[in-house]
Design a protein around this motif. Structure first.
Motif, PDB file in Angstrom:
ATOM      1  N   ILE A   1       1.193  -1.055   0.067  1.00 54.53           N
ATOM      2  CA  ILE A   1       0.086  -0.246  -0.126  1.00 54.53           C
ATOM      3  C   ILE A   1       0.765   1.308  -0.456  1.00 54.53           C
ATOM      4  CG2 ILE A   1      -2.126  -1.132   1.445  1.00 54.53           C
ATOM      5  CD1 ILE A   1      -0.847   0.006   4.032  1.00 54.53           C
ATOM      6  N   HIS A   2       2.200   1.470   0.374  1.00 52.88           N
ATOM      7  CA  HIS A   2       2.929   2.638   0.268  1.00 52.88           C
ATOM      8  C   HIS A   2       2.938   3.245  -1.426  1.00 52.88           C
ATOM      9  CE1 HIS A   2       5.738   0.942   3.605  1.00 52.88           C
ATOM     10  NE2 HIS A   2       5.108   0.859   3.978  1.00 52.88           N
ATOM     11  N   ALA A   3       2.706   2.292  -2.305  1.00 51.91           N
ATOM     12  CA  ALA A   3       2.626   3.161  -3.239  1.00 51.91           C
ATOM     13  C   ALA A   3       1.326   4.266  -3.532  1.00 51.91           C
ATOM     14  CB  ALA A   3       2.533   1.931  -5.007  1.00 51.91           C
ATOM     15  N   TYR A   4       0.053   3.442  -2.737  1.00 52.85           N
ATOM     16  CA  TYR A   4      -1.432   4.375  -3.524  1.00 52.85           C
ATOM     17  C   TYR A   4      -1.977   4.543  -2.107  1.00 52.85           C
ATOM     18  CZ  TYR A   4      -3.323   0.123  -1.549  1.00 52.85           C
ATOM     19  OH  TYR A   4      -3.802  -1.357  -1.387  1.00 52.85           O
ATOM     20  N   ALA A   5      -1.146   4.805  -0.824  1.00 49.21           N
ATOM     21  CA  ALA A   5      -1.537   5.321   0.111  1.00 49.21           C
ATOM     22  C   ALA A   5      -0.985   5.366   1.188  1.00 49.21           C
ATOM     23  CB  ALA A   5      -2.750   4.226   0.594  1.00 49.21           C
ATOM     24  N   THR A   6      -1.528   6.133   2.146  1.00 45.30           N
ATOM     25  CA  THR A   6      -1.098   6.981   3.371  1.00 45.30           C
ATOM     26  C   THR A   6      -0.245   5.502   4.472  1.00 45.30           C
ATOM     27  OG1 THR A   6      -2.100   8.918   4.035  1.00 45.30           O
ATOM     28  CG2 THR A   6      -0.939   8.038   5.910  1.00 45.30           C
ATOM     29  N   ARG A   7       0.994   5.200   4.538  1.00 42.63           N
ATOM     30  CA  ARG A   7       1.182   4.040   5.485  1.00 42.63           C
ATOM     31  C   ARG A   7       0.609   3.648   6.635  1.00 42.63           C
ATOM     32  NH1 ARG A   7       8.344   4.622   5.057  1.00 42.63           N
ATOM     33  NH2 ARG A   7       7.332   2.942   6.225  1.00 42.63           N
ATOM     34  N   ALA A   8       0.767   2.835   6.967  1.00 42.86           N
ATOM     35  CA  ALA A   8       0.157   2.251   8.398  1.00 42.86           C
ATOM     36  C   ALA A   8       1.266   3.314   9.484  1.00 42.86           C
ATOM     37  CB  ALA A   8       0.567   1.150   9.253  1.00 42.86           C
ATOM     38  N   GLY A   9       2.366   3.450   8.911  1.00 42.80           N
ATOM     39  CA  GLY A   9       3.295   3.518  10.245  1.00 42.80           C
ATOM     40  C   GLY A   9       3.105   5.238  10.210  1.00 42.80           C
ATOM     41  N   ASP A  10       2.413   5.981   9.248  1.00 39.82           N
ATOM     42  CA  ASP A  10       2.058   7.497   9.562  1.00 39.82           C
ATOM     43  C   ASP A  10       1.002   7.570   9.865  1.00 39.82           C
ATOM     44  OD1 ASP A  10       5.099   8.377   8.525  1.00 39.82           O
ATOM     45  OD2 ASP A  10       4.029   8.358   6.696  1.00 39.82           O
ATOM     46  N   GLY A  11       0.061   6.225  10.035  1.00 41.08           N
ATOM     47  CA  GLY A  11      -1.520   6.557  10.798  1.00 41.08           C
ATOM     48  C   GLY A  11      -2.540   6.172  10.264  1.00 41.08           C
TER      49      GLY A  11
ATOM     50  N   LEU B   1      -6.568  -2.418   5.941  1.00 43.86           N
ATOM     51  CA  LEU B   1      -7.950  -2.677   5.676  1.00 43.86           C
ATOM     52  C   LEU B   1      -8.455  -3.328   4.842  1.00 43.86           C
ATOM     53  CD1 LEU B   1      -9.478  -0.513   9.267  1.00 43.86           C
ATOM     54  CD2 LEU B   1      -8.151  -2.671   9.186  1.00 43.86           C
ATOM     55  N   LYS B   2      -8.209  -2.243   4.171  1.00 47.62           N
ATOM     56  CA  LYS B   2      -8.838  -2.820   2.457  1.00 47.62           C
ATOM     57  C   LYS B   2      -8.596  -3.926   1.355  1.00 47.62           C
ATOM     58  CE  LYS B   2     -10.892   1.867   2.111  1.00 47.62           C
ATOM     59  NZ  LYS B   2     -10.925   3.852   1.365  1.00 47.62           N
ATOM     60  N   GLU B   3      -7.285  -3.503   2.579  1.00 44.30           N
ATOM     61  CA  GLU B   3      -6.470  -4.617   1.545  1.00 44.30           C
ATOM     62  C   GLU B   3      -6.478  -6.338   1.369  1.00 44.30           C
ATOM     63  OE1 GLU B   3      -3.536  -6.229  -1.215  1.00 44.30           O
ATOM     64  OE2 GLU B   3      -3.621  -4.266  -1.144  1.00 44.30           O
ATOM     65  N   TRP B   4      -6.922  -7.270   1.035  1.00 44.21           N
ATOM     66  CA  TRP B   4      -6.829  -8.521   1.177  1.00 44.21           C
ATOM     67  C   TRP B   4      -5.888  -9.093   1.493  1.00 44.21           C
ATOM     68  CZ3 TRP B   4      -4.763 -12.974  -0.913  1.00 44.21           C
ATOM     69  CH2 TRP B   4      -3.623 -12.449  -2.056  1.00 44.21           C
ATOM     70  N   LEU B   5      -4.848  -8.698   1.461  1.00 47.18           N
ATOM     71  CA  LEU B   5      -3.444  -9.516   2.262  1.00 47.18           C
ATOM     72  C   LEU B   5      -3.088  -8.999   2.893  1.00 47.18           C
ATOM     73  CD1 LEU B   5      -1.091 -11.660   0.529  1.00 47.18           C
ATOM     74  CD2 LEU B   5      -0.070  -8.955   0.436  1.00 47.18           C
ATOM     75  N   TRP B   6      -3.529  -8.842   3.658  1.00 48.59           N
ATOM     76  CA  TRP B   6      -3.694  -7.426   5.242  1.00 48.59           C
ATOM     77  C   TRP B   6      -4.546  -8.594   5.726  1.00 48.59           C
ATOM     78  CZ3 TRP B   6      -6.712  -6.916   9.208  1.00 48.59           C
ATOM     79  CH2 TRP B   6      -5.656  -5.999  10.396  1.00 48.59           C
ATOM     80  N   TRP B   7      -5.537  -8.937   5.921  1.00 55.00           N
ATOM     81  CA  TRP B   7      -6.697  -9.470   5.857  1.00 55.00           C
ATOM     82  C   TRP B   7      -6.088 -11.856   6.259  1.00 55.00           C
ATOM     83  CZ3 TRP B   7      -9.934  -8.162   9.037  1.00 55.00           C
ATOM     84  CH2 TRP B   7     -10.608  -6.439   9.023  1.00 55.00           C
ATOM     85  N   ALA B   8      -5.986 -11.509   5.041  1.00 54.91           N
ATOM     86  CA  ALA B   8      -5.109 -13.177   4.348  1.00 54.91           C
ATOM     87  C   ALA B   8      -3.704 -13.438   5.993  1.00 54.91           C
ATOM     88  CB  ALA B   8      -4.648 -13.432   3.493  1.00 54.91           C
ATOM     89  N   GLY B   9      -3.329 -12.387   6.173  1.00 56.04           N
ATOM     90  CA  GLY B   9      -2.391 -12.426   7.520  1.00 56.04           C
ATOM     91  C   GLY B   9      -3.159 -12.455   8.659  1.00 56.04           C
TER      92      GLY B   9
END
Length: 354
Positions: free
Chosen positions: A40-50, A55-63
């Motif tokens: 998601i670094h390429a198209y959205a604000t990083r999780a490290g930056d808040g 939550l919209k990425e299926w790969l994260w939900w797979a993890g």
């Protein structure tokens, strides 16, 4: 008698297989979530930056699903094998994360990082093996009394003050620099989620026996606390994963989380009072080993230290280096003498010319 021994032996095998399987799921979950956070670094604000685009990425939900499955298998393992065997096996998830992060994320632990990782695992295992026996509570009424004990209330107030200071004072300045900040918040809040989960489990157990525990305020308090603590813990773990090396996060998070859970549970259920002097000293020793391991992991996480570098410091190599240095010194000395002689010759020639 033989059938009973055979059954217990098979239960032990099933329990160990479940425990080992859970470490694979838990260890791989962090890698999958890290891949999603990088994506998601390429198209959205990083999780490290808040940001919360993960939550919209299926790969994260797979993890997340892998993590949930691993925790479920670990919970079931306790029904087949004693906690004395199941709990220490949880440390294997750290090794799984280290191996997978090397292969899929190209993240490497240096030599001191690997030593620190093993120290964390050994230290936490010592602490778990010598932790006080879990007593727990059988009813919500018993749990309610324990929750109102002055010692536990003081612990909770102190914990919340520390978490608030970390979130609003320390985190904005040092969160992106010091790996311990996010993981401390995650572990402290996560330990409360474990206690809330145990309490809600008691409520469900009583409900299954015919008591409508959902009419009790404490049931909803426990459920609300569980949801809030899980969300907060997940948020700061994602910030840590997005900012730092997953291979370094895994052992520190495992140690911090385990220590916080054992501490909170011991205070709530007054388990520390039953500890012997040997267990107390062993727990302190385990904590000391953990402290040294975390120091190595955190202090030298960016250093380029490998076995080749250690080999270069061997006595034989040192002797060769000294020999080479002496040879170089002799060459420099000869060059200096030559230059000095040449300078003297040129000076004599000038004198004769004059």
């Amino acid at each position: 008698m033989g059938g009973e021994e055979e059954r217990s032996s098979s239960d032990l095998t099933v329990g160990l297989l479940l425990a080992i399987s859970s470490t694979v799921f838990i260890g791989s979950s962090g890698i999958v979530k890290k891949k999603a956070l990088i994506k998601i670094h390429a198209y959205a604000t990083r999780a490290g930056d808040g940001g919360h685009a993960y939550l919209k990425e299926w790969l994260w939900w797979a993890g997340f699903a892998l993590l949930a499955t691993g925790e479920f298998l670990n919970f079931i393992a306790y029904a087949f094998a004693p906690a004395l065997l199941v709990t220490p096996l949880g440390a294997l998830s750290v090794l799984v994360t280290a191996v997978l992060s090397h292969n899929f994320l190209k993240e490497n632990l240096n030599l001191l990082g690997k030593v620190g990782c093993m120290q964390c695992i050994f230290g936490s295992t010592i602490m778990v093996l010598h932790a006080p026996a879990e007593k727990g509570a059988n009813t919500l009424a018993e749990l309610s009394i324990l929750l109102q004990e002055s010692v536990f209330v003081t612990y909770i107030v102190g914990l919340l003050i520390v978490v608030i200071v970390l979130i609003y004072v320390v985190s904005p300045t040092y969160g992106h620099k010091n790996i311990l900040v996010y993981l401390s918040i995650c572990s402290l809040v996560g330990s409360l989620s474990v206690l809330a989960c145990k309490g809600f489990g008691i409520a469900v157990k009583e409900y299954s026996k015919g008591t409508n525990t959902f009419l009790f305020p404490i049931t909803w308090f426990l459920l609300t606390s569980l949801v809030i603590c899980i969300l907060m813990s997940m948020h700061y773990l994602n910030k840590a994963l997005d900012t730092f090396n997953a291979a370094v996060i895994a052992p520190i998070h495992y140690v911090f989380f385990t220590t916080c859970v054992v501490t909170a549970s011991g205070i709530l259920f007054k388990e520390w009072a039953s500890m012997s002097m040997q267990d107390s000293l062993s727990t302190l020793a385990g904590f000391g080993v953990i402290f040294m391991g975390i120091y190595l992991l955190h202090t030298f996480k960016d250093a380029n230290i490998s076995m080749d570098a250690v080999t270069l410091m061997s006595p034989k190599t040192k002797a060769e280096d000294m020999s080479l240095l002496n040879s170089h010194s002799e060459v420099v000395s000869m060059d200096s003498d030559t230059e000095s002689t040449g300078h003297m010759k040129s000076t004599s020639e000038r004198v004769r010319f004059l």
